[in-house]
Scaffold this motif. Structure first.
Motif, PDB file in Angstrom:
ATOM      1  N   ALA A  87       0.839  -1.201   0.000  1.00 37.60           N
ATOM      2  CA  ALA A  87       0.000   0.000   0.000  1.00 37.60           C
ATOM      3  C   ALA A  87       0.875   1.252   0.000  1.00 37.60           C
ATOM      4  CB  ALA A  87      -0.917  -0.006   1.216  1.00 37.60           C
ATOM      5  N   LEU A 107       0.056   5.356  -1.111  1.00 37.21           N
ATOM      6  CA  LEU A 107      -1.055   5.638  -0.203  1.00 37.21           C
ATOM      7  C   LEU A 107      -0.498   6.171   1.123  1.00 37.21           C
ATOM      8  CD1 LEU A 107      -3.319   2.460  -0.653  1.00 37.21           C
ATOM      9  CD2 LEU A 107      -3.575   4.670  -1.739  1.00 37.21           C
ATOM     10  N   GLN A 151      -5.183   6.323   4.153  1.00 37.60           N
ATOM     11  CA  GLN A 151      -5.639   5.548   3.010  1.00 37.60           C
ATOM     12  C   GLN A 151      -5.246   4.077   3.155  1.00 37.60           C
ATOM     13  OE1 GLN A 151      -3.627   7.909   0.093  1.00 37.60           O
ATOM     14  NE2 GLN A 151      -5.465   9.065  -0.448  1.00 37.60           N
ATOM     15  N   ARG A 184      -7.567   2.591   5.766  1.00 38.77           N
ATOM     16  CA  ARG A 184      -8.965   2.541   5.377  1.00 38.77           C
ATOM     17  C   ARG A 184      -9.201   1.619   4.180  1.00 38.77           C
ATOM     18  NH1 ARG A 184     -11.948   7.320   2.538  1.00 38.77           N
ATOM     19  NH2 ARG A 184     -13.400   5.900   1.565  1.00 38.77           N
ATOM     20  N   LEU A 185      -8.291   1.630   3.225  1.00 35.74           N
ATOM     21  CA  LEU A 185      -8.549   0.913   1.982  1.00 35.74           C
ATOM     22  C   LEU A 185      -7.953  -0.483   1.965  1.00 35.74           C
ATOM     23  CD1 LEU A 185      -7.696   3.894  -0.380  1.00 35.74           C
ATOM     24  CD2 LEU A 185      -9.975   3.058   0.164  1.00 35.74           C
ATOM     25  N   VAL A 186      -6.868  -0.674   2.694  1.00 37.06           N
ATOM     26  CA  VAL A 186      -6.174  -1.952   2.576  1.00 37.06           C
ATOM     27  C   VAL A 186      -6.208  -2.751   3.879  1.00 37.06           C
ATOM     28  CG1 VAL A 186      -3.949  -3.044   2.100  1.00 37.06           C
ATOM     29  CG2 VAL A 186      -4.665  -1.059   0.773  1.00 37.06           C
ATOM     30  N   PRO A 235     -10.180  -3.138   5.975  1.00 36.80           N
ATOM     31  CA  PRO A 235     -11.161  -4.039   5.371  1.00 36.80           C
ATOM     32  C   PRO A 235     -10.805  -5.509   5.583  1.00 36.80           C
ATOM     33  CG  PRO A 235     -10.572  -2.309   3.837  1.00 36.80           C
ATOM     34  CD  PRO A 235      -9.664  -2.155   5.023  1.00 36.80           C
ATOM     35  N   GLN A 236      -9.514  -5.805   5.558  1.00 39.65           N
ATOM     36  CA  GLN A 236      -9.113  -7.193   5.759  1.00 39.65           C
ATOM     37  C   GLN A 236      -9.122  -7.574   7.235  1.00 39.65           C
ATOM     38  OE1 GLN A 236      -5.740  -8.580   3.262  1.00 39.65           O
ATOM     39  NE2 GLN A 236      -5.572  -6.455   2.674  1.00 39.65           N
ATOM     40  N   GLU A 257       6.037  10.260   0.278  1.00 38.31           N
ATOM     41  CA  GLU A 257       4.891   9.842  -0.521  1.00 38.31           C
ATOM     42  C   GLU A 257       5.071  10.215  -1.990  1.00 38.31           C
ATOM     43  OE1 GLU A 257       1.598  11.496   1.650  1.00 38.31           O
ATOM     44  OE2 GLU A 257       1.837   9.998   3.227  1.00 38.31           O
ATOM     45  N   PHE A 298      -3.638  -7.039  -3.017  1.00 38.18           N
ATOM     46  CA  PHE A 298      -4.630  -6.866  -1.955  1.00 38.18           C
ATOM     47  C   PHE A 298      -5.724  -7.912  -2.143  1.00 38.18           C
ATOM     48  CE2 PHE A 298      -3.148  -2.397  -2.919  1.00 38.18           C
ATOM     49  CZ  PHE A 298      -2.155  -2.424  -1.946  1.00 38.18           C
ATOM     50  N   HIS A 320      -8.491  -8.612  -0.822  1.00 40.67           N
ATOM     51  CA  HIS A 320      -9.915  -8.302  -0.693  1.00 40.67           C
ATOM     52  C   HIS A 320     -10.432  -7.490  -1.884  1.00 40.67           C
ATOM     53  CE1 HIS A 320      -7.779  -4.816   0.656  1.00 40.67           C
ATOM     54  NE2 HIS A 320      -8.871  -4.099   0.774  1.00 40.67           N
ATOM     55  N   LEU A 352      -6.518   1.296  -7.426  1.00 40.77           N
ATOM     56  CA  LEU A 352      -6.476   1.882  -6.081  1.00 40.77           C
ATOM     57  C   LEU A 352      -5.533   3.089  -5.996  1.00 40.77           C
ATOM     58  CD1 LEU A 352      -7.743   1.216  -3.287  1.00 40.77           C
ATOM     59  CD2 LEU A 352      -5.574   0.161  -2.693  1.00 40.77           C
ATOM     60  N   VAL A 411      -4.354   8.265  -4.969  1.00 42.03           N
ATOM     61  CA  VAL A 411      -3.126   9.053  -4.877  1.00 42.03           C
ATOM     62  C   VAL A 411      -3.067  10.078  -5.994  1.00 42.03           C
ATOM     63  CG1 VAL A 411      -0.620   8.960  -4.801  1.00 42.03           C
ATOM     64  CG2 VAL A 411      -1.965   7.113  -3.793  1.00 42.03           C
TER      65      VAL A 411
END
Lengths: 364, 258
Positions: free
Chosen positions: A265, A270, A274, A277-279, A282-283, B90, B106, B108, B117, B122
């Motif tokens: 991520a 990210l 992020q 929240r996104l990676v 959720p898991q 970043e 990922f 999921h 994503l 980003v």
């Protein structure tokens, strides 16, 4: 070679035939060997001795829709205690003529909960529906606007109070618990320490003492003249308590995440929020659905502890009925009824969690 | 891997540096894992790093996108120096793609969601555009038909190709590969290397930690050998394999080339 392939195709080997049909099932599952057979017989004996008398008590010898006097002479269950006091058990001391208001509020709540089950609806309109629903429910319960007579919160009670404490307790405790779990994993020392102290302090104290503190000690600390609603204080105690436990469950899920997920991520740029929240969440939250739901179910049942600070929740209203001389001695019936209501709540939660788990596992 | 004959690539380079590492040190606790690394990577340059396990090669490339923090010296990526400044980190990460040994998709999210994503969150690319880009790169790694599936439904080789496509969707200037084929079953190594070769042919700047010597010979401008946290030797593939200078390099090559 060709020969072998040929024969093996012709006579495909099938799994051995197991016994089929009802008799076959009974043989295989209940009377499979002497040990299982004797277990089955012992169990059947106990069922005969317990379930049958219970059934007689509850349904055959029972009395419905009569007075307490008739009940005392009957041999079975006196369900009249429920039917005669139905509205008091459900709504407590809420003014009798206005009880349609909490009823309507509950219906709105159930409709919203029902709609929220479906993940397809988890969009903006549902959020608006919840916001306006909460507003309407509050208005219905409190009154004082739009020609509705005001009703003091000290008069709230019964099922609406239980639902209020648990639904809002749990929905507020869950995100708070997630935040605490993240805080406990934080690299920032101050935040981490704060979260650990909070979680350990709260977990080191029984809910009852938190409720006592919220109802007795906390008001002493407030400046004179300022009071905070008792229900709100109990609600806060429940939220704080449940959140600490949820936090530990969620932390377990976070620890189950491999470092590679964080790195992947981060390597696509990210940022922390992020990534979480996104990676990660959720898991992680998905992994811990079963323990989370256990925690929520037990918190739901724990709301009945508000009895000790004299809030008239569902359990307390039932007890109140039992202190009425006419209905004294019918505690079994009253508690069975309350138990059924609690069971319905808990069972639907666990049912929903199973459904959710199934839906979310499509990626595995 | 017999890739030599199939690939002919331009091996001239621009002088412009995209990564500069100057006297960089890193410790894990007391363990001095990187001991004074100096390395300049030019635009479009392809570098393969090899060396025994524990020599610090993975740590080196992980320092380039700050998955590991260096403690001394400087790392400058595309004009941005890596410091504790989180915004800079970043920014560098959006310019530098990374492919991991264990894919790290990922699980999921569906394949297409894996790819979109980064661009969505980003780069703030509109969804439709992000999906078009994703399909373009999935097609490029020959896996477009799997877009709706989930990572768990794909083979290792397919997952690694998706991981490469995921990095490419961010339109990076540099790609880092951390032993991209080490976790793969032998029959899947080629499909991943082929994708990497195509990428090289298009002029991507690549730093690859790998022991695929066939790949190094045909694709790399430079092969580096690392041992005990230092770059022992770096040379063109031809010189590196035919005429290794250091004893440690010779020993290592004799061990892996049998």
């Amino acid at each position: 070679m060709a020969d072998i392939a040929h024969t093996s195709q012709k006579e495909q080997i099938r799994p051995p035939v197991v016994s089929v049909g009802v008799i076959g099932w009974i043989k295989a599952n209940l009377f499979n060997g002497w040990f299982n057979s004797s277990l089955t017989i012992v169990t059947l004996f106990f069922l005969w001795k317990t379930a049958v008398p219970f059934f007689r008590w509850a349904f055959i010898d029972s009395v419905w829709n009569t007075t307490g006097q008739v009940c005392h002479d009957a041999g079975g269950a006196c369900w009249s205690i429920i039917s005669s006091n139905f509205r008091f058990i459900l709504f407590g001391f809420y003014p009798y003529d206005l009880q349609w208001r909490p009823l309507l509020a509950m219906i709105i709540l159930f409709v919203l909960l029902f709609l929220s089950q479906n993940r397809k609806y988890w969009k903006k309109p549902l959020a608006y529906a919840w916001i306006s629903g909460l507003f309407i429910m509050g208005l219905l319960l409190r009154g004082g606007l739009l020609g509705l007579d005001p009703v003091e919160s000290t008069q709230w009670g019964g099922l609406p109070l239980t639902l209020l404490l648990s639904v809002f307790g749990l929905t507020a405790a869950y995100p708070l618990g997630v935040v605490l779990a993240l805080g406990r994993q934080s690299k920032m020392r101050a935040i981490k320490t704060l979260c650990i102290v909070y979680i350990e302090l709260i977990r080191g104290v029984p809910l009852i003492s938190l409720l006592f503190m919220s109802s007795i000690i906390f008001p002493l600390l407030l400046p004179e003249g300022l009071t905070i609603n008792k229900i709100l204080r109990a609600q806060a105690a429940i939220i704080m308590f449940t959140a600490a436990y949820i936090a530990e469950v969620v932390r377990g899920g976070l620890q189950g995440m491999s470092r590679g997920q964080y790195e992947a991520a981060e390597s696509i740029g990210l940022n922390y929020y992020q990534t979480m929240r996104l990676v990660i969440l959720p898991q992680a939250l998905k992994i811990v659905i079963p323990p989370t739901v256990s925690q929520l179910i037990s918190a739901f049942k724990d709301t009945s502890l508000v009895v000790i600070i004299a809030l008239y929740d569902l359990l307390k209203t039932s007890q109140t009925v039992l202190s009425n001389p006419e209905w004294m001695g019918f505690s079994k019936e009253a508690y069975v009824f309350v138990a059924i209501l609690y069971f319905l709540g808990c069972f639907s939660m666990s049912n929903y969690s199973r459904k959710l788990e199934k839906e979310l596992s499509r990626g595995d | 891997m017999d890739t030599e004959s199939s690939v002919t690539m331009e091996k001239t380079l621009s002088d412009e540096a995209i990564i500069e590492i100057i006297d960089m040190h890193k410790w894990f606790g007391d363990f001095h894992v990187l001991q004074g690394i100096n390395l300049t990577v030019h635009k479009q340059e392809r570098i393969v790093i090899c060396g025994p396990s524990g020599s610090g090669k993975s740590t080196l490339i992980r320092c380039i996108n700050r998955l590991e923090e260096h403690q001394r010296g400087r790392i400058v990526v595309d004009g941005i120096e890596l410091t504790n400044n989180i915004k800079n980190i970043e920014k560098v990460r959006t310019e530098v793609g990374m492919v991991f040994q264990h894919f790290n998709l990922f699980p999921h999210l569906s394949i297409i969601e894996n790819l979109t994503l980064g661009p969505l969150w980003v780069r703030k690319v509109p969804k439709k555009e992000a999906e078009e880009t994703a399909m373009y790169y999935l097609d490029k790694v020959h896996i477009a038909e799997q877009a709706k599936k989930y990572p768990g439904q794909l083979s290792g080789g397919q997952q690694q190709r998706v991981a490469i496509a995921r990095s490419l969707c961010m339109n990076p200037k540099v790609m880092l590969f951390d032993e991209p084929t080490s976790a793969l079953d032998p029959e899947m190594i080629k499909e991943v290397l082929d994708v990497m070769i195509e990428l090289a042919r298009e002029g991507m700047t690549m730093i690859v930690v790998s022991h695929e010597m066939g790949f190094a010979k045909s694709v790399a401008h430079r092969v580096l050998f690392m041992d005990f946290g230092q770059i022992v030797e770096g040379n063109t593939p031809h010189e590196f394999f035919e005429n290794p200078q250091h004893d440690r390099t010779k020993l290592f090559l004799s061990q892996i080339l049998h």
